[in-house]
Design a protein around this motif. Structure first.
Motif, PDB file in Angstrom:
ATOM      1  N   ASP A   3      10.023   1.932   3.274  1.00 31.15           N
ATOM      2  CA  ASP A   3      10.614   3.226   2.912  1.00 31.15           C
ATOM      3  C   ASP A   3      10.229   3.596   1.481  1.00 31.15           C
ATOM      4  OD1 ASP A   3      12.195   5.459   2.590  1.00 31.15           O
ATOM      5  OD2 ASP A   3      13.980   4.540   3.478  1.00 31.15           O
ATOM      6  N   HIS A   4       9.710   4.813   1.321  1.00 27.14           N
ATOM      7  CA  HIS A   4       9.271   5.281  -0.004  1.00 27.14           C
ATOM      8  C   HIS A   4       9.973   6.610  -0.334  1.00 27.14           C
ATOM      9  CE1 HIS A   4       6.693   4.846  -3.388  1.00 27.14           C
ATOM     10  NE2 HIS A   4       5.731   5.670  -3.043  1.00 27.14           N
ATOM     11  N   THR A   5      11.146   6.779   0.265  1.00 23.03           N
ATOM     12  CA  THR A   5      11.966   8.011   0.293  1.00 23.03           C
ATOM     13  C   THR A   5      11.321   9.065   1.197  1.00 23.03           C
ATOM     14  OG1 THR A   5      11.074   9.214  -1.624  1.00 23.03           O
ATOM     15  CG2 THR A   5      12.867   7.646  -2.052  1.00 23.03           C
ATOM     16  N   PHE A   7      -1.413  -1.407  -4.084  1.00 22.89           N
ATOM     17  CA  PHE A   7      -2.582  -0.541  -3.958  1.00 22.89           C
ATOM     18  C   PHE A   7      -2.102   0.856  -3.575  1.00 22.89           C
ATOM     19  CE2 PHE A   7      -3.627  -4.836  -2.753  1.00 22.89           C
ATOM     20  CZ  PHE A   7      -4.738  -5.113  -3.504  1.00 22.89           C
ATOM     21  N   HIS A   8      -2.935   1.824  -3.878  1.00 26.94           N
ATOM     22  CA  HIS A   8      -2.750   3.178  -3.342  1.00 26.94           C
ATOM     23  C   HIS A   8      -3.973   3.444  -2.460  1.00 26.94           C
ATOM     24  CE1 HIS A   8       0.296   3.203  -6.492  1.00 26.94           C
ATOM     25  NE2 HIS A   8       0.844   4.256  -5.900  1.00 26.94           N
ATOM     26  N   GLY A   9      -4.932   4.243  -2.967  1.00 29.15           N
ATOM     27  CA  GLY A   9      -6.147   4.449  -2.195  1.00 29.15           C
ATOM     28  C   GLY A   9      -6.993   3.180  -2.120  1.00 29.15           C
ATOM     29  N   TYR A  65       0.873  -1.179   0.000  1.00 32.73           N
ATOM     30  CA  TYR A  65       0.000   0.000   0.000  1.00 32.73           C
ATOM     31  C   TYR A  65       0.907   1.224   0.000  1.00 32.73           C
ATOM     32  CZ  TYR A  65      -3.574  -3.375   1.365  1.00 32.73           C
ATOM     33  OH  TYR A  65      -4.421  -4.457   1.399  1.00 32.73           O
ATOM     34  N   ASP A  66       0.832   2.023  -1.069  1.00 34.68           N
ATOM     35  CA  ASP A  66       1.792   3.109  -1.228  1.00 34.68           C
ATOM     36  C   ASP A  66       1.276   4.444  -0.710  1.00 34.68           C
ATOM     37  OD1 ASP A  66       3.430   1.272  -2.387  1.00 34.68           O
ATOM     38  OD2 ASP A  66       3.866   2.472  -4.163  1.00 34.68           O
ATOM     39  N   ASP A  67       2.218   5.246  -0.246  1.00 37.01           N
ATOM     40  CA  ASP A  67       2.046   6.676   0.017  1.00 37.01           C
ATOM     41  C   ASP A  67       1.447   7.027   1.386  1.00 37.01           C
ATOM     42  OD1 ASP A  67       3.111   6.981  -2.494  1.00 37.01           O
ATOM     43  OD2 ASP A  67       1.215   7.440  -3.483  1.00 37.01           O
ATOM     44  N   GLY A  68       1.192   6.038   2.249  1.00 35.64           N
ATOM     45  CA  GLY A  68       0.707   6.350   3.608  1.00 35.64           C
ATOM     46  C   GLY A  68      -0.597   7.131   3.612  1.00 35.64           C
ATOM     47  N   PRO A 109       9.722   5.694  -5.604  1.00 41.38           N
ATOM     48  CA  PRO A 109       8.574   6.558  -5.868  1.00 41.38           C
ATOM     49  C   PRO A 109       8.337   6.627  -7.379  1.00 41.38           C
ATOM     50  CG  PRO A 109      10.497   7.871  -5.277  1.00 41.38           C
ATOM     51  CD  PRO A 109      10.916   6.429  -5.176  1.00 41.38           C
ATOM     52  N   GLY A 110       7.076   6.620  -7.780  1.00 43.09           N
ATOM     53  CA  GLY A 110       6.768   6.629  -9.210  1.00 43.09           C
ATOM     54  C   GLY A 110       6.684   8.048  -9.761  1.00 43.09           C
ATOM     55  N   ALA A 111       6.812   8.141 -11.079  1.00 47.47           N
ATOM     56  CA  ALA A 111       6.567   9.395 -11.808  1.00 47.47           C
ATOM     57  C   ALA A 111       7.448  10.556 -11.346  1.00 47.47           C
ATOM     58  CB  ALA A 111       5.089   9.788 -11.692  1.00 47.47           C
ATOM     59  N   ALA A 128      10.816  12.278   0.669  1.00 43.15           N
ATOM     60  CA  ALA A 128       9.942  13.325   0.110  1.00 43.15           C
ATOM     61  C   ALA A 128       9.199  12.928  -1.169  1.00 43.15           C
ATOM     62  CB  ALA A 128      10.773  14.576  -0.164  1.00 43.15           C
ATOM     63  N   HIS A 129       9.462  11.726  -1.721  1.00 36.56           N
ATOM     64  CA  HIS A 129       8.794  11.298  -2.963  1.00 36.56           C
ATOM     65  C   HIS A 129       9.083  12.276  -4.102  1.00 36.56           C
ATOM     66  CE1 HIS A 129       5.806   9.240  -5.475  1.00 36.56           C
ATOM     67  NE2 HIS A 129       5.485   8.442  -4.473  1.00 36.56           N
ATOM     68  N   GLY A 130      10.213  12.973  -4.024  1.00 33.98           N
ATOM     69  CA  GLY A 130      10.485  14.001  -5.032  1.00 33.98           C
ATOM     70  C   GLY A 130      11.497  13.574  -6.081  1.00 33.98           C
TER      71      GLY A 130
END
Ligand SMILES: [Zn+2]
Length: 347
Positions: free
Chosen positions: A97-99, A207-209, A40-43, A139-141, A101-103
Protein backbone atom coordinates in the motif's frame (compact mmCIF):
# COMPACT_ATOMS: atom_id res chain seq x y z
CA UNK A 1 26.46 -48.05 26.89
CA UNK A 2 23.06 -46.48 26.42
CA UNK A 3 23.16 -44.80 29.84
CA UNK A 4 26.60 -43.49 29.06
CA UNK A 5 25.48 -42.11 25.73
CA UNK A 6 22.47 -40.58 27.38
CA UNK A 7 24.43 -38.84 30.12
CA UNK A 8 27.01 -37.69 27.59
CA UNK A 9 24.20 -36.19 25.51
CA UNK A 10 22.63 -34.62 28.61
CA UNK A 11 25.96 -33.02 29.44
CA UNK A 12 26.23 -31.81 25.88
CA UNK A 13 22.70 -30.42 26.11
CA UNK A 14 23.45 -28.68 29.42
CA UNK A 15 26.73 -27.33 28.14
CA UNK A 16 25.19 -26.01 24.98
CA UNK A 17 22.23 -24.48 26.84
CA UNK A 18 24.56 -21.77 28.06
CA UNK A 19 25.50 -20.70 24.55
CA UNK A 20 23.36 -22.45 21.97
CA UNK A 21 20.42 -24.76 22.58
CA UNK A 22 20.28 -28.06 20.62
CA UNK A 23 16.97 -26.75 19.24
CA UNK A 24 16.67 -23.18 18.08
CA UNK A 25 14.65 -20.90 15.84
CA UNK A 26 16.79 -19.72 12.94
CA UNK A 27 17.27 -15.97 12.97
CA UNK A 28 16.13 -15.89 9.33
CA UNK A 29 14.21 -18.27 7.12
CA UNK A 30 16.26 -21.22 5.86
CA UNK A 31 18.88 -20.43 8.54
CA UNK A 32 20.30 -17.77 6.21
CA UNK A 33 22.81 -15.33 7.67
CA UNK A 34 20.82 -12.26 6.72
CA UNK A 35 17.64 -11.08 5.02
CA UNK A 36 17.08 -8.81 2.02
CA UNK A 37 13.90 -7.18 0.71
CA UNK A 38 13.43 -5.43 -2.63
CA UNK A 39 10.93 -2.57 -2.92
CA UNK A 40 9.62 -1.09 -6.16
CA UNK A 41 7.60 2.10 -5.73
CA UNK A 42 4.71 3.67 -7.62
CA UNK A 43 3.50 0.73 -9.78
CA UNK A 44 5.48 1.94 -12.79
CA UNK A 45 5.41 0.50 -16.32
CA UNK A 46 9.14 -0.19 -16.20
CA UNK A 47 8.75 -2.04 -12.90
CA UNK A 48 6.00 -4.18 -14.36
CA UNK A 49 7.69 -4.79 -17.71
CA UNK A 50 11.31 -5.13 -16.58
CA UNK A 51 11.47 -6.08 -12.91
CA UNK A 52 8.45 -8.40 -12.56
CA UNK A 53 9.54 -11.01 -15.19
CA UNK A 54 13.12 -11.05 -13.90
CA UNK A 55 11.98 -11.65 -10.33
CA UNK A 56 9.59 -14.42 -11.39
CA UNK A 57 12.28 -16.10 -13.51
CA UNK A 58 14.65 -16.23 -10.54
CA UNK A 59 12.02 -16.92 -7.86
CA UNK A 60 13.10 -13.81 -5.95
CA UNK A 61 10.33 -11.90 -4.13
CA UNK A 62 9.77 -8.17 -4.67
CA UNK A 63 7.15 -5.83 -3.19
CA UNK A 64 5.45 -3.33 -5.50
CA UNK A 65 3.93 -0.27 -3.82
CA UNK A 66 0.89 0.95 -5.72
CA UNK A 67 -1.54 3.88 -5.54
CA UNK A 68 -4.77 2.58 -7.11
CA UNK A 69 -6.15 6.06 -7.74
CA UNK A 70 -3.34 6.66 -10.23
CA UNK A 71 -5.16 4.17 -12.42
CA UNK A 72 -8.62 5.62 -11.88
CA UNK A 73 -9.18 3.42 -8.83
CA UNK A 74 -10.66 1.02 -11.37
CA UNK A 75 -9.61 -2.63 -11.09
CA UNK A 76 -10.64 -3.05 -14.75
CA UNK A 77 -8.08 -0.45 -15.87
CA UNK A 78 -5.39 -2.55 -17.58
CA UNK A 79 -2.61 -0.68 -15.76
CA UNK A 80 -4.12 -1.76 -12.45
CA UNK A 81 -5.54 -5.12 -13.54
CA UNK A 82 -2.10 -6.29 -14.69
CA UNK A 83 -0.97 -6.42 -11.04
CA UNK A 84 -3.07 -9.57 -10.66
CA UNK A 85 0.31 -11.07 -11.55
CA UNK A 86 0.61 -11.13 -7.73
CA UNK A 87 -2.23 -13.66 -7.64
CA UNK A 88 -0.52 -15.86 -10.26
CA UNK A 89 2.85 -15.65 -8.48
CA UNK A 90 1.99 -15.37 -4.78
CA UNK A 91 5.50 -16.37 -3.69
CA UNK A 92 7.36 -13.75 -5.73
CA UNK A 93 5.17 -10.76 -6.55
CA UNK A 94 3.75 -8.87 -3.55
CA UNK A 95 1.65 -5.71 -3.56
CA UNK A 96 2.15 -2.99 -0.96
CA UNK A 97 0.00 0.00 0.00
CA UNK A 98 1.38 3.39 -1.06
CA UNK A 99 -1.86 5.30 -0.24
CA UNK A 100 -4.80 5.71 -2.61
CA UNK A 101 -3.56 8.89 -4.32
CA UNK A 102 0.08 9.61 -3.26
CA UNK A 103 -1.15 13.11 -2.44
CA UNK A 104 -0.25 13.27 1.24
CA UNK A 105 -2.68 13.61 4.16
CA UNK A 106 -3.64 16.37 6.59
CA UNK A 107 -5.10 14.23 9.40
CA UNK A 108 -5.47 10.69 10.70
CA UNK A 109 -9.02 10.26 9.36
CA UNK A 110 -7.86 11.05 5.83
CA UNK A 111 -4.97 8.65 6.24
CA UNK A 112 -7.40 5.92 7.35
CA UNK A 113 -9.60 6.59 4.31
CA UNK A 114 -6.62 6.46 1.94
CA UNK A 115 -5.29 3.12 3.13
CA UNK A 116 -8.70 1.58 3.65
CA UNK A 117 -9.63 2.12 -0.01
CA UNK A 118 -6.23 1.26 -1.39
CA UNK A 119 -5.58 -1.74 0.84
CA UNK A 120 -8.96 -3.30 0.07
CA UNK A 121 -8.44 -2.95 -3.69
CA UNK A 122 -4.88 -4.31 -3.58
CA UNK A 123 -5.94 -7.35 -1.57
CA UNK A 124 -8.67 -8.04 -4.09
CA UNK A 125 -6.28 -7.73 -7.03
CA UNK A 126 -3.72 -9.97 -5.32
CA UNK A 127 -6.37 -12.54 -4.35
CA UNK A 128 -5.68 -12.15 -0.63
CA UNK A 129 -8.17 -12.40 2.24
CA UNK A 130 -9.71 -9.09 3.37
CA UNK A 131 -7.72 -9.12 6.60
CA UNK A 132 -4.33 -10.15 5.13
CA UNK A 133 -1.40 -8.09 6.39
CA UNK A 134 0.01 -5.61 3.88
CA UNK A 135 3.24 -3.64 3.87
CA UNK A 136 2.73 0.14 3.81
CA UNK A 137 5.13 2.70 2.28
CA UNK A 138 4.87 6.42 2.97
CA UNK A 139 4.60 8.44 -0.23
CA UNK A 140 7.60 10.73 -0.60
CA UNK A 141 7.74 14.49 -1.18
CA UNK A 142 4.17 15.21 -0.01
CA UNK A 143 2.57 16.83 3.05
CA UNK A 144 2.22 14.29 5.88
CA UNK A 145 0.39 15.62 8.95
CA UNK A 146 -0.14 12.43 10.94
CA UNK A 147 1.69 11.93 14.22
CA UNK A 148 3.66 8.67 14.54
CA UNK A 149 1.37 7.29 17.28
CA UNK A 150 -1.79 8.08 15.27
CA UNK A 151 -0.18 6.57 12.20
CA UNK A 152 0.69 3.37 14.09
CA UNK A 153 -2.89 3.08 15.38
CA UNK A 154 -4.47 3.53 11.92
CA UNK A 155 -2.04 1.06 10.35
CA UNK A 156 -2.78 -1.57 13.00
CA UNK A 157 -6.54 -1.09 12.58
CA UNK A 158 -6.18 -1.67 8.84
CA UNK A 159 -3.79 -4.64 9.14
CA UNK A 160 -0.92 -2.76 7.58
CA UNK A 161 2.71 -2.56 8.64
CA UNK A 162 5.06 0.38 8.08
CA UNK A 163 7.82 -0.54 5.66
CA UNK A 164 11.25 -1.32 7.03
CA UNK A 165 13.97 1.29 6.47
CA UNK A 166 15.79 1.10 3.21
CA UNK A 167 18.85 2.11 1.33
CA UNK A 168 18.52 2.62 -2.36
CA UNK A 169 18.23 4.57 -5.49
CA UNK A 170 16.45 7.71 -4.37
CA UNK A 171 19.06 10.36 -4.90
CA UNK A 172 20.20 10.94 -1.23
CA UNK A 173 22.42 10.78 0.71
CA UNK A 174 20.13 11.14 3.70
CA UNK A 175 22.98 10.81 6.15
CA UNK A 176 26.58 9.70 6.27
CA UNK A 177 25.74 6.21 7.52
CA UNK A 178 23.96 4.71 4.60
CA UNK A 179 26.31 4.17 1.68
CA UNK A 180 23.58 2.59 -0.44
CA UNK A 181 21.33 5.62 -0.37
CA UNK A 182 22.69 6.71 -3.73
CA UNK A 183 22.73 3.16 -4.93
CA UNK A 184 23.02 3.17 -8.70
CA UNK A 185 24.93 -0.04 -9.44
CA UNK A 186 24.97 -3.77 -8.66
CA UNK A 187 28.34 -3.27 -6.94
CA UNK A 188 26.81 -0.80 -4.48
CA UNK A 189 23.84 -3.10 -3.89
CA UNK A 190 26.34 -5.87 -3.16
CA UNK A 191 27.70 -3.79 -0.27
CA UNK A 192 24.27 -3.96 1.34
CA UNK A 193 24.08 -7.73 0.74
CA UNK A 194 27.56 -8.17 2.27
CA UNK A 195 26.47 -6.15 5.26
CA UNK A 196 23.38 -8.36 5.78
CA UNK A 197 25.57 -11.47 5.73
CA UNK A 198 28.18 -9.95 8.00
CA UNK A 199 25.84 -8.43 10.61
CA UNK A 200 22.99 -10.93 10.42
CA UNK A 201 20.63 -8.05 9.70
CA UNK A 202 17.81 -7.13 7.34
CA UNK A 203 18.74 -4.90 4.41
CA UNK A 204 16.15 -3.39 2.08
CA UNK A 205 16.69 -1.68 -1.25
CA UNK A 206 14.25 0.66 -2.93
CA UNK A 207 13.78 1.16 -6.66
CA UNK A 208 11.43 3.25 -8.75
CA UNK A 209 11.97 2.99 -12.50
CA UNK A 210 13.97 0.00 -13.76
CA UNK A 211 15.36 0.85 -17.20
CA UNK A 212 12.76 3.61 -17.67
CA UNK A 213 10.34 6.02 -15.95
CA UNK A 214 11.85 8.05 -13.09
CA UNK A 215 14.68 7.77 -10.55
CA UNK A 216 15.78 5.08 -12.93
CA UNK A 217 18.02 2.17 -12.08
CA UNK A 218 19.90 0.84 -15.09
CA UNK A 219 18.32 -2.34 -16.51
CA UNK A 220 21.58 -4.29 -16.95
CA UNK A 221 22.77 -3.32 -13.50
CA UNK A 222 19.42 -4.50 -12.15
CA UNK A 223 19.96 -7.89 -13.82
CA UNK A 224 23.48 -8.13 -12.36
CA UNK A 225 22.14 -7.24 -8.93
CA UNK A 226 19.50 -9.99 -9.17
CA UNK A 227 22.12 -12.52 -10.36
CA UNK A 228 24.21 -11.73 -7.31
CA UNK A 229 21.22 -12.01 -4.99
CA UNK A 230 20.06 -15.26 -6.59
CA UNK A 231 23.51 -16.82 -6.06
CA UNK A 232 23.56 -15.75 -2.41
CA UNK A 233 20.03 -17.09 -1.88
CA UNK A 234 20.83 -20.44 -3.55
CA UNK A 235 23.93 -20.81 -1.37
CA UNK A 236 21.73 -20.29 1.70
CA UNK A 237 23.60 -17.14 2.70
CA UNK A 238 20.72 -14.70 2.30
CA UNK A 239 16.97 -14.98 2.60
CA UNK A 240 15.27 -12.78 0.02
CA UNK A 241 11.80 -12.17 1.43
CA UNK A 242 8.93 -9.81 0.70
CA UNK A 243 8.59 -6.83 3.03
CA UNK A 244 5.62 -8.38 4.80
CA UNK A 245 7.10 -11.89 5.11
CA UNK A 246 10.34 -10.69 6.69
CA UNK A 247 8.30 -8.58 9.10
CA UNK A 248 6.10 -11.57 9.96
CA UNK A 249 9.09 -13.90 10.41
CA UNK A 250 10.95 -11.52 12.73
CA UNK A 251 7.80 -10.81 14.76
CA UNK A 252 6.93 -14.50 15.17
CA UNK A 253 10.53 -15.43 15.97
CA UNK A 254 10.72 -12.79 18.69
CA UNK A 255 7.35 -13.81 20.15
CA UNK A 256 7.72 -17.61 20.04
CA UNK A 257 9.34 -18.30 23.47
CA UNK A 258 10.72 -21.68 22.40
CA UNK A 259 10.92 -24.19 25.26
CA UNK A 260 12.80 -27.49 24.95
CA UNK A 261 10.86 -29.71 27.37
CA UNK A 262 12.87 -32.84 26.70
CA UNK A 263 16.18 -33.45 24.95
CA UNK A 264 17.80 -36.88 24.73
CA UNK A 265 19.25 -39.32 22.24
CA UNK A 266 15.61 -40.23 21.51
CA UNK A 267 14.83 -36.75 20.25
CA UNK A 268 13.15 -33.59 21.44
CA UNK A 269 9.86 -32.33 22.82
CA UNK A 270 9.40 -28.66 22.10
CA UNK A 271 6.75 -26.00 22.78
CA UNK A 272 6.41 -22.47 21.41
CA UNK A 273 3.72 -21.00 23.70
CA UNK A 274 4.23 -17.50 22.32
CA UNK A 275 2.73 -18.66 19.02
CA UNK A 276 -0.54 -19.89 20.51
CA UNK A 277 -3.16 -17.44 19.19
CA UNK A 278 -5.65 -18.61 21.84
CA UNK A 279 -3.57 -16.90 24.52
CA UNK A 280 -4.41 -13.28 25.20
CA UNK A 281 -1.96 -10.82 23.71
CA UNK A 282 -0.34 -13.36 21.37
CA UNK A 283 -0.02 -12.90 17.62
CA UNK A 284 -3.06 -13.76 15.50
CA UNK A 285 -2.74 -16.39 12.75
CA UNK A 286 -2.46 -13.53 10.24
CA UNK A 287 1.19 -13.88 11.14
CA UNK A 288 1.55 -17.00 9.04
CA UNK A 289 5.19 -17.15 7.92
CA UNK A 290 6.65 -20.57 8.84
CA UNK A 291 9.64 -20.35 11.19
CA UNK A 292 12.76 -22.35 10.38
CA UNK A 293 13.70 -24.70 13.23
CA UNK A 294 17.24 -26.08 13.57
CA UNK A 295 17.91 -29.16 15.76
CA UNK A 296 21.18 -30.97 16.44
CA UNK A 297 20.68 -34.55 15.20
CA UNK A 298 21.49 -37.25 17.77
CA UNK A 299 24.27 -39.60 16.61
CA UNK A 300 23.30 -42.24 14.06
CA UNK A 301 20.17 -40.52 12.77
CA UNK A 302 19.72 -40.10 9.01
CA UNK A 303 16.07 -39.04 9.01
CA UNK A 304 13.74 -37.50 11.55
CA UNK A 305 9.98 -37.56 11.97
CA UNK A 306 8.76 -34.21 13.22
CA UNK A 307 5.24 -34.40 14.55
CA UNK A 308 2.90 -31.60 15.45
CA UNK A 309 2.29 -31.67 19.17
CA UNK A 310 -0.16 -28.80 19.48
CA UNK A 311 -1.92 -27.19 16.58
CA UNK A 312 -3.66 -23.83 16.47
CA UNK A 313 -5.79 -24.73 13.46
CA UNK A 314 -6.78 -27.83 11.57
CA UNK A 315 -5.28 -26.87 8.20
CA UNK A 316 -1.68 -28.01 8.39
CA UNK A 317 0.18 -31.29 7.95
CA UNK A 318 0.45 -33.21 11.21
CA UNK A 319 3.98 -34.43 10.57
CA UNK A 320 7.06 -33.92 8.39
CA UNK A 321 9.88 -36.26 7.42
CA UNK A 322 13.16 -34.39 7.49
CA UNK A 323 16.56 -35.71 6.36
CA UNK A 324 19.61 -35.15 8.58
CA UNK A 325 22.15 -32.92 6.86
CA UNK A 326 25.53 -31.97 8.32
CA UNK A 327 24.38 -33.34 11.68
CA UNK A 328 21.34 -31.10 11.76
CA UNK A 329 17.60 -31.39 11.30
CA UNK A 330 16.29 -28.21 9.64
CA UNK A 331 12.65 -27.65 8.74
CA UNK A 332 10.06 -24.93 8.26
CA UNK A 333 7.43 -25.37 10.96
CA UNK A 334 3.89 -24.78 9.68
CA UNK A 335 2.65 -21.65 11.41
CA UNK A 336 -0.37 -23.13 13.16
CA UNK A 337 1.89 -25.50 15.10
CA UNK A 338 2.47 -24.54 18.70
CA UNK A 339 4.71 -27.47 19.56
CA UNK A 340 6.38 -30.51 18.06
CA UNK A 341 8.29 -33.69 18.82
CA UNK A 342 11.36 -34.88 16.91
CA UNK A 343 11.99 -38.63 16.74
CA UNK A 344 14.23 -40.91 14.72
CA UNK A 345 12.51 -41.95 11.49
CA UNK A 346 12.59 -45.50 10.15
CA UNK A 347 15.44 -46.31 7.75
ZN1 LIG B 1 6.06 6.98 -4.29
Amino acid sequence: MKALLSSALCLAVLASAADESPVRIAKWKGDAKGAVSLYYDDGLDSGFNNAVPELIRRGLPGTFYICCNWFGGDPANPKLARWSVAKEHPDTIFLGDHTWAHGGVTNAAQFAEEISLNGAMLRRIAGLPEDALLSFALPGAVRWDVKPDEQAKVLAEHHEVLRHDFGGNIGGPKDGQNPTFRMKTAALAAEAFDRAERNGGWESLIFHGVGGDWITFDLEEHGRMLDDLEARAKAGRLWVGSAIDVHKYATERDAAKLQVLKASENGYDVLLPGLDPAKEGNLPLLYDCPLTIVCDAPAGWTKARVRCERNASSVSPDSLEVPVKDGRIVFDMPRPWVGFTVRKAGE
